[in-house]
Design a protein around this motif. Structure first.
Motif, PDB file in Angstrom:
ATOM      1  N   VAL A  74       0.844  -1.198   0.000  1.00 27.31           N
ATOM      2  CA  VAL A  74       0.000   0.000   0.000  1.00 27.31           C
ATOM      3  C   VAL A  74       0.881   1.250   0.000  1.00 27.31           C
ATOM      4  O   VAL A  74       0.608   2.220  -0.722  1.00 27.31           O
ATOM      5  N   VAL A  75       1.934   1.219   0.799  1.00 26.54           N
ATOM      6  CA  VAL A  75       2.840   2.372   0.851  1.00 26.54           C
ATOM      7  C   VAL A  75       3.474   2.613  -0.512  1.00 26.54           C
ATOM      8  O   VAL A  75       3.517   3.758  -1.003  1.00 26.54           O
ATOM      9  N   ALA A  76       3.962   1.550  -1.158  1.00 30.52           N
ATOM     10  CA  ALA A  76       4.600   1.718  -2.470  1.00 30.52           C
ATOM     11  C   ALA A  76       3.594   2.258  -3.493  1.00 30.52           C
ATOM     12  O   ALA A  76       3.918   3.120  -4.328  1.00 30.52           O
ATOM     13  N   TRP A  77       2.377   1.748  -3.406  1.00 34.75           N
ATOM     14  CA  TRP A  77       1.335   2.194  -4.359  1.00 34.75           C
ATOM     15  C   TRP A  77       0.960   3.656  -4.116  1.00 34.75           C
ATOM     16  O   TRP A  77       0.864   4.451  -5.058  1.00 34.75           O
ATOM     17  N   ILE A  78       0.755   4.032  -2.867  1.00 30.77           N
ATOM     18  CA  ILE A  78       0.344   5.418  -2.613  1.00 30.77           C
ATOM     19  C   ILE A  78       1.486   6.371  -2.956  1.00 30.77           C
ATOM     20  O   ILE A  78       1.247   7.474  -3.480  1.00 30.77           O
ATOM     21  N   ASP A  79       2.742   5.954  -2.721  1.00 34.78           N
ATOM     22  CA  ASP A  79       3.879   6.774  -3.155  1.00 34.78           C
ATOM     23  C   ASP A  79       3.847   6.965  -4.675  1.00 34.78           C
ATOM     24  O   ASP A  79       4.061   8.080  -5.171  1.00 34.78           O
ATOM     25  N   ALA A  80       3.596   5.880  -5.390  1.00 36.26           N
ATOM     26  CA  ALA A  80       3.564   5.974  -6.858  1.00 36.26           C
ATOM     27  C   ALA A  80       2.446   6.906  -7.311  1.00 36.26           C
ATOM     28  O   ALA A  80       2.614   7.682  -8.273  1.00 36.26           O
ATOM     29  N   CYS A  81       1.322   6.856  -6.628  1.00 32.25           N
ATOM     30  CA  CYS A  81       0.199   7.736  -7.000  1.00 32.25           C
ATOM     31  C   CYS A  81       0.543   9.199  -6.716  1.00 32.25           C
ATOM     32  O   CYS A  81       0.345  10.076  -7.570  1.00 32.25           O
ATOM     33  N   LEU A  82       1.052   9.455  -5.524  1.00 31.66           N
ATOM     34  CA  LEU A  82       1.260  10.849  -5.093  1.00 31.66           C
ATOM     35  C   LEU A  82       2.470  11.495  -5.737  1.00 31.66           C
ATOM     36  O   LEU A  82       2.627  12.714  -5.673  1.00 31.66           O
ATOM     37  N   ASP A  83       3.346  10.694  -6.337  1.00 34.56           N
ATOM     38  CA  ASP A  83       4.518  11.242  -7.011  1.00 34.56           C
ATOM     39  C   ASP A  83       4.272  11.536  -8.484  1.00 34.56           C
ATOM     40  O   ASP A  83       5.173  12.032  -9.179  1.00 34.56           O
ATOM     41  N   ARG A  84       3.103  11.230  -8.972  1.00 30.99           N
ATOM     42  CA  ARG A  84       2.809  11.525 -10.380  1.00 30.99           C
ATOM     43  C   ARG A  84       2.853  13.044 -10.609  1.00 30.99           C
ATOM     44  O   ARG A  84       2.472  13.813  -9.718  1.00 30.99           O
ATOM     45  N   PRO A  85       3.292  13.468 -11.783  1.00 31.06           N
ATOM     46  CA  PRO A  85       3.363  14.924 -12.028  1.00 31.06           C
ATOM     47  C   PRO A  85       2.034  15.633 -11.764  1.00 31.06           C
ATOM     48  O   PRO A  85       2.028  16.727 -11.173  1.00 31.06           O
ATOM     49  N   ALA A  86       0.926  15.055 -12.158  1.00 30.43           N
ATOM     50  CA  ALA A  86      -0.374  15.702 -11.932  1.00 30.43           C
ATOM     51  C   ALA A  86      -0.671  15.807 -10.441  1.00 30.43           C
ATOM     52  O   ALA A  86      -1.216  16.813  -9.969  1.00 30.43           O
ATOM     53  N   ALA A  87      -0.322  14.771  -9.690  1.00 28.77           N
ATOM     54  CA  ALA A  87      -0.539  14.801  -8.242  1.00 28.77           C
ATOM     55  C   ALA A  87       0.335  15.867  -7.600  1.00 28.77           C
ATOM     56  O   ALA A  87      -0.101  16.587  -6.690  1.00 28.77           O
ATOM     57  N   ARG A  88       1.573  15.993  -8.086  1.00 26.97           N
ATOM     58  CA  ARG A  88       2.474  17.014  -7.521  1.00 26.97           C
ATOM     59  C   ARG A  88       1.937  18.423  -7.780  1.00 26.97           C
ATOM     60  O   ARG A  88       2.026  19.301  -6.917  1.00 26.97           O
ATOM     61  N   ARG A  89       1.374  18.637  -8.957  1.00 30.54           N
ATOM     62  CA  ARG A  89       0.811  19.966  -9.251  1.00 30.54           C
ATOM     63  C   ARG A  89      -0.389  20.252  -8.338  1.00 30.54           C
ATOM     64  O   ARG A  89      -0.538  21.363  -7.822  1.00 30.54           O
ATOM     65  N   ALA A  90      -1.226  19.252  -8.139  1.00 35.89           N
ATOM     66  CA  ALA A  90      -2.386  19.450  -7.261  1.00 35.89           C
ATOM     67  C   ALA A  90      -1.940  19.641  -5.817  1.00 35.89           C
ATOM     68  O   ALA A  90      -2.455  20.508  -5.097  1.00 35.89           O
ATOM     69  N   ARG A  91      -0.971  18.848  -5.393  1.00 35.51           N
ATOM     70  CA  ARG A  91      -0.493  18.951  -4.009  1.00 35.51           C
ATOM     71  C   ARG A  91       0.162  20.306  -3.750  1.00 35.51           C
ATOM     72  O   ARG A  91       0.091  20.821  -2.631  1.00 35.51           O
ATOM     73  N   ALA A  92       0.790  20.884  -4.768  1.00 32.34           N
ATOM     74  CA  ALA A  92       1.421  22.195  -4.587  1.00 32.34           C
ATOM     75  C   ALA A  92       0.375  23.248  -4.229  1.00 32.34           C
ATOM     76  O   ALA A  92       0.640  24.167  -3.451  1.00 32.34           O
ATOM     77  N   LEU A  93      -0.839  23.102  -4.777  1.00 34.65           N
ATOM     78  CA  LEU A  93      -1.913  24.047  -4.451  1.00 34.65           C
ATOM     79  C   LEU A  93      -2.388  23.870  -3.018  1.00 34.65           C
ATOM     80  O   LEU A  93      -2.833  24.810  -2.376  1.00 34.65           O
ATOM     81  N   ARG A  94      -2.305  22.643  -2.515  1.00 36.45           N
ATOM     82  CA  ARG A  94      -2.812  22.328  -1.177  1.00 36.45           C
ATOM     83  C   ARG A  94      -1.757  22.508  -0.098  1.00 36.45           C
ATOM     84  O   ARG A  94      -2.031  23.048   0.973  1.00 36.45           O
ATOM     85  N   GLU A  95      -0.577  22.004  -0.398  1.00 34.25           N
ATOM     86  CA  GLU A  95       0.464  21.941   0.629  1.00 34.25           C
ATOM     87  C   GLU A  95       1.379  23.162   0.600  1.00 34.25           C
ATOM     88  O   GLU A  95       2.097  23.421   1.564  1.00 34.25           O
ATOM     89  N   GLY A  96       1.376  23.882  -0.520  1.00 25.67           N
ATOM     90  CA  GLY A  96       2.399  24.915  -0.751  1.00 25.67           C
ATOM     91  C   GLY A  96       2.195  26.174   0.097  1.00 25.67           C
ATOM     92  O   GLY A  96       1.230  26.318   0.805  1.00 25.67           O
TER      93      GLY A  96
END
Lengths: 202, 202
Positions: free
Chosen positions: A180-202
């Motif tokens: 599960v950890v490896a899968w969620i890392d793979a999901c959250l490291d996708r370029p689209a996820a990083r762009r979305a996370r930048a809006l939330r976490e940045g």
């Protein structure tokens, strides 16, 4: 142009991520919370008065995971596959809603969301116990294939990962579930996820 | 031939009703409960070990509401419309899962499902209070149109009505919501619903 109502630090994050994965233009109409998880102002386009809500031309939708299925349909495969795989996407999305999110919230409300004086440790434990049972099922599935449906990331992965994202970010212990950890890392490291996370976490 | 695993006095009822609406041939593989809502034997085709599960050729699905979306897709419109209306079907199905069923269960477990000694009246009241808020939203929507999407019954109506069906049959008071009562009556009186109910209630 998709109009996503809701601040990125809400479930609107899920829809922002989906729009990024789909490569569709979108704008965010920021509306957030007053005290007690109430909206800071009424959101007339959603009869439930909740965020997120989506406007796509004349179509108005609520329910974050359903909004994401709609966005993915617009993008097509691989984000939203067709035929039997579309049914598998719907299965995992309903599983997220019925088997995962309620337990995530039961743990989360009693761990970090509610004011400390209102948290009930026994409720947090019960939520964790129930969620761990479901994570064990997920661990077994992800031992067979890297993503929920197979080799490709789909909106089913996004819909499940976005529900687990906040729990993990707030200290939920996933150490017993390495797949599960490896899968969620793979999901959250996708370029689209990083762009979305930048809006939330940045 | 659809193979629906689960006795009609379980959530398999929902899928039987959907198969009847779709006009698709199906068989029921009866598997029910031992004490404590555990299955009487393991159901290996579902990693969650729950009923219902569906076999449709090589496809195996769990999650009753997702199974129903799959069955409806096979039938097409009007049971499963296309385009934006398909997204509305998904929205109402997710709304059923996230906003309705958890509260139905909280009320139901503490009203008739658990042994009397284990029922907590305050939990039943909290479930009813939460569900009534959602029923008020539904009442407002059904004041605008006879079914969730408009003039035609769709799988969205079935998926919501089947969740409310057991609550109503076990005494949940809907008197404050006359549009909901008229709608659920219209759903449950359909010939396909009557055939499915005969298997469960008969």
């Amino acid at each position: 142009m998709l109009r996503i109502h809701g601040i990125p630090r809400s479930r609107a994050f899920r829809c922002i991520w989906a729009a990024e994965e789909a490569g569709l233009p979108y704008e965010v109409v920021p509306i957030g919370f007053a005290s007690g998880f109430k909206l800071e102002r009424p959101l007339a386009i959603n009869p439930n008065n909740k965020i997120p809500a989506l406007e796509d031309g004349d179509l108005v939708l609520f329910e974050s995971l359903a909004i994401n299925l709609h966005i993915a349909k617009k993008a097509g495969a691989p984000l939203m596959p067709s035929g039997d795989d579309e049914s598998r996407v719907l299965q995992w999305t309903l599983w997220t809603a019925t088997e995962v999110e309620a337990h995530v919230l039961r743990w989360g409300y009693n761990t970090y969301l509610k004011p400390p004086a209102e948290r009930v440790p026994a409720e947090a434990s019960a939520g964790k116990e129930a969620l761990d049972l479901r994570l064990a099922v997920l661990e077994g599935e992800l031992a067979k294939r890297p993503f929920l449906l197979g080799e490709a990331f789909t909106i089913a992965d996004l819909n499940l990962a976005c529900v687990l994202y906040a729990a993990r970010a707030n200290g939920y212990d996933l150490a017993r579930f390495p797949k599960v950890v490896a899968w969620i890392d793979a999901c959250l490291d996708r370029p689209a996820a990083r762009r979305a996370r930048a809006l939330r976490e940045g």
